[in-house]
Each structure stands twice: as structure tokens, then as C-alpha cells.
Design an enzyme around this catalytic site. Structure first.
Site, PDB file in Angstrom:
ATOM      1  CE1 TYR A  13      -6.567  -7.074  -6.742  1.00  0.00           C
ATOM      2  CE2 TYR A  13      -6.311  -8.480  -4.822  1.00  0.00           C
ATOM      3  CZ  TYR A  13      -6.353  -7.219  -5.382  1.00  0.00           C
ATOM      4  OH  TYR A  13      -6.201  -6.120  -4.597  1.00  0.00           O
ATOM      5  CE  LYS A  41      -6.222  -1.296   5.044  1.00  0.00           C
ATOM      6  NZ  LYS A  41      -7.512  -1.599   4.377  1.00  0.00           N
ATOM      7  CG  HIS A  80      -5.937   0.479  -3.891  1.00  0.00           C
ATOM      8  ND1 HIS A  80      -5.335  -0.021  -2.757  1.00  0.00           N
ATOM      9  CD2 HIS A  80      -7.104  -0.185  -4.030  1.00  0.00           C
ATOM     10  CE1 HIS A  80      -6.117  -0.948  -2.225  1.00  0.00           C
ATOM     11  NE2 HIS A  80      -7.188  -1.068  -2.981  1.00  0.00           N
ATOM     12  NE  ARG A 135      -3.167  -3.593  -1.573  1.00  0.00           N
ATOM     13  CZ  ARG A 135      -2.564  -4.359  -0.668  1.00  0.00           C
ATOM     14  NH1 ARG A 135      -1.256  -4.442  -0.646  1.00  0.00           N
ATOM     15  NH2 ARG A 135      -3.277  -5.047   0.208  1.00  0.00           N
ATOM     16  NE  ARG A 146      -3.545  -2.297   2.745  1.00  0.00           N
ATOM     17  CZ  ARG A 146      -3.246  -3.472   3.312  1.00  0.00           C
ATOM     18  NH1 ARG A 146      -2.044  -3.657   3.840  1.00  0.00           N
ATOM     19  NH2 ARG A 146      -4.131  -4.436   3.366  1.00  0.00           N
ATOM     20  CG  HIS A 162      -5.738  -8.975   0.846  1.00  0.00           C
ATOM     21  ND1 HIS A 162      -5.829  -9.441  -0.446  1.00  0.00           N
ATOM     22  CD2 HIS A 162      -5.685  -7.631   0.731  1.00  0.00           C
ATOM     23  CE1 HIS A 162      -5.824  -8.432  -1.289  1.00  0.00           C
ATOM     24  NE2 HIS A 162      -5.740  -7.320  -0.595  1.00  0.00           N
TER      25      HIS A 162
END
Length: 322
Positions: free
Chosen positions: A303, A197, A268, A271, A173, A294
Site C-alpha cells: 500500500y 485467516k 477487497h 479493503r 475481509r 496481515h
């Protein structure tokens, strides 16, 4: 009352008009979201803004119910209906409903609400749109053009090329990239230590082109921009401070936009492109999930839809009986 400097002015103004009890609840919820749940600064801003909007609506509609006491399922639905009437789209409504549910769950756990009305709140599901991605040849063209523009005496060009190479090589990110320090790069093993995150750490590999771009940036570009206050930041802005995510976004937008036929994407989108190209190259979902950081496999599975859609488009374009 202390507030984050990044809070939007409109949310701050509405927050000042809340009752003392409601404002105190917002302050406590903000600390909970930031420090206990480890939400990103962007998510905290969005959640707090939504909660301020919700409590403002409730206190305006029910003058006898000040603070959090007026929150029930009917109040939540009325607030979302008012937001819809103001033109909020499905994605925005879904996020605001999530903010409201997070707040009511917190308020119930803290004894501010006898019953949590959040689980009774339902909203239309957000449509899962396939992300725009670069084709492999478009990604190569973008990176080749960036490398062609590199000059040893131009530290900004060296930085921009290293940013593009590292973003595409790792799929990190933009906030993760800008937060990297010198010590987060293992040059011998060609891996990054990334804090994602929820302050979760992961190790992400990168390839030879990114390693070469990083070496040029650190050897010739960064010393030209470094100042006494630069610290250990891996990437620097023109004034010597840590690279701002807005600058990194501009680098990607401008570089991708210069590629003929390429979609308009930012970090993004790059990414997304990384994940798509990994899967197209034979990588398994679990590996891609770990690389991207993730929390759930379902996020990574998006994806696979991209690759299937590409296969369908190729089939329709090339098969004689499509």
C-alpha cells in the site's frame, strides 16, 4: 468418498478418475489443509483442484506410476508446461506451483515420497500490480449516496449502508464481515472481534459513522429480516439467513459503480482503499498490518507503493517542471 459440497464439478469428476491411492492422498491432504493448516475454504478448494490436476496429468503420462510415486521435479515442470500451453497466466501458474509444493512437502512428511521435489520447482514471479482504490472523495461520495438511500422502513437499504460503512471503517475481509455475530461487536468501545485467516483473532476499531449505521441496522433493519433460524448472525440476507459474501460483493460493486469516475472495485478493493487512506493519513505500517490481519509486513508494504504512485501522479499533473 466424502467431498466438500463446494468443490467444483470439474475437479470432482477428475478426482473420480484418479487411482485409489492418488484419491486417498488427495483426501488426506485436503483434511490436512483444512484442519491442520487452517486454510480458508476458498484456498482449500483451489489447492485441491490443482493437486487433482497434477496427479491426473502424472497418471495419464505414466501409466506405470500410479498415485503419488510418479511425482518428481520433471513431472512437476511438465505439468506446469502443459498448463501454460492451455493458456494459464503467470499468476495462475504461480498459484499452481505453490499448491504443488504444499502437496509434495506434505507427501514427503507423510512418507509417500522419499524426496520432496517441490523446492526444485521454480516459476516466474507474479507481477505485483498496484490495487485499484477509491480516492477519499469517491469513498465519501459512495457512503453519502448509500446513506441518502436509507429509509427506516427499508431494512435492506439499512443493511447495505451498514455493510459499506463497516467494510470501509475496518478494512475487514468480506468473509470476516459475513462471519460476525452479535457478540463480536463491542458497541461501547466501538471495536469488532474478528476471526481471520488461520482462525486468528484480532480487534478492529470503527468510527462514529459506522457505529451509527450499525445502530440503525440493528434497531430497525435486522428485526424486519430476522427469522427463527437467524441465530446470532450480525448481518442477514432477505430470507433471514446469514448474509452471503456474494451479496456483500454485489453491494460494494453496485455502490462503487454508481460513483462517477470510480474504479470498479469489490470488498477487497474497499479493503485496499481503507489501507491506503490510513497510510495517507499518517498511520504507521505496523498498525495497519495489525488492523488488516496481515501475517507479514511485506504484504502491507504494497500500500505504500500506492501512495507513492499517487504522489508521483499529482507531481506530474501539478508541478510546473515535472
Amino acid at each position: 468418498m466424502n467431498r466438500t459440497s463446494s468443490e467444483r464439478p470439474d475437479a470432482s469428476a477428475r478426482r473420480d478418475r484418479l487411482s485409489e491411492e492418488a484419491a486417498d492422498a488427495v483426501e488426506r491432504f485436503e483434511r490436512h489443509a483444512r484442519w491442520e493448516r487452517g486454510m480458508s475454504a476458498h484456498t482449500v478448494r483451489a489447492y485441491v483442484s490443482d493437486v487433482v490436476s497434477l496427479l491426473t496429468h502424472v497418471e495419464k503420462e505414466n501409466e506405470n506410476d500410479r498415485g503419488v510415486a510418479g511425482l518428481d521435479a520433471a513431472a512437476l515442470r511438465a505439468w506446469l508446461a502443459a498448463e501454460h500451453d492451455r493458456g494459464a497466466g503467470r499468476a495462475t501458474l504461480a498459484r499452481r506451483a505453490a499448491s504443488a509444493r504444499a502437496f509434495t512437502a506434505w507427501a514427503h512428511a507423510r512418507g509417500l515420497l522419499e524426496v520432496d521435489p517441490g523446492p526444485r520447482l521454480s516459476t516466474p514471479k507474479r507481477p505485483r500490480r498496484l490495487p485499484s482504490v477509491l480516492r477519499r472523495d469517491q469513498a465519501e461520495s459512495m457512503l453519502d449516496s448509500s446513506e441518502d438511500g436509507v429509509r427506516a422502513e427499508d431494512p435492506v437499504a439499512l443493511r447495505d449502508h451498514a455493510v459499506l460503512e463497516l467494510l470501509y471503517a475496518t478494512g475487514v475481509r468480506v468473509s470476516e464481515l459475513c462471519g460476525l455475530d452479535h457478540g463480536d461487536v463491542d458497541h461501547e468501545r466501538c471495536v469488532l472481534r474478528v476471526v481471520g485467516k488461520g482462525d486468528k483473532q484480532r480487534t478492529v476499531p470503527f468510527g462514529v459513522p459506522a457505529a451509527r449505521a450499525l445502530e440503525h441496522w440493528l434497531g430497525q433493519g435486522r428485526p424486519a429480516l430476522a427469522r427463527s433460524g437467524s441465530g446470532d448472525a450480525l448481518f442477514l440476507g432477505v430470507r433471514g439467513g446469514r448474509l452471503n459474501p456474494r451479496t456483500a460483493r454485489r453491494i460494494v460493486y453496485e455502490s462503487a459503480g454508481a460513483v462517477r469516475g470510480a474504479p470498479r472495485i469489490g470488498p477487497h478493493g474497499l479493503r485496499h482503499s481503507t489501507a491506503t487512506h490510513l497510510l495517507e493519513g499518517g498511520a504507521d505500517l505496523r498498525s495497519v498490518q495489525e488492523l488488516l490481519g496481515h501475517a507479514t509486513l511485506s504484504t502491507t508494504q504494497l500500500y505504500t507503493h500506492v501512495t507513492v504512485e499517487r504522489l508521483k501522479a499529482i507531481h506530474e499533473r501539478t508541478h510546473p517542471r515535472s
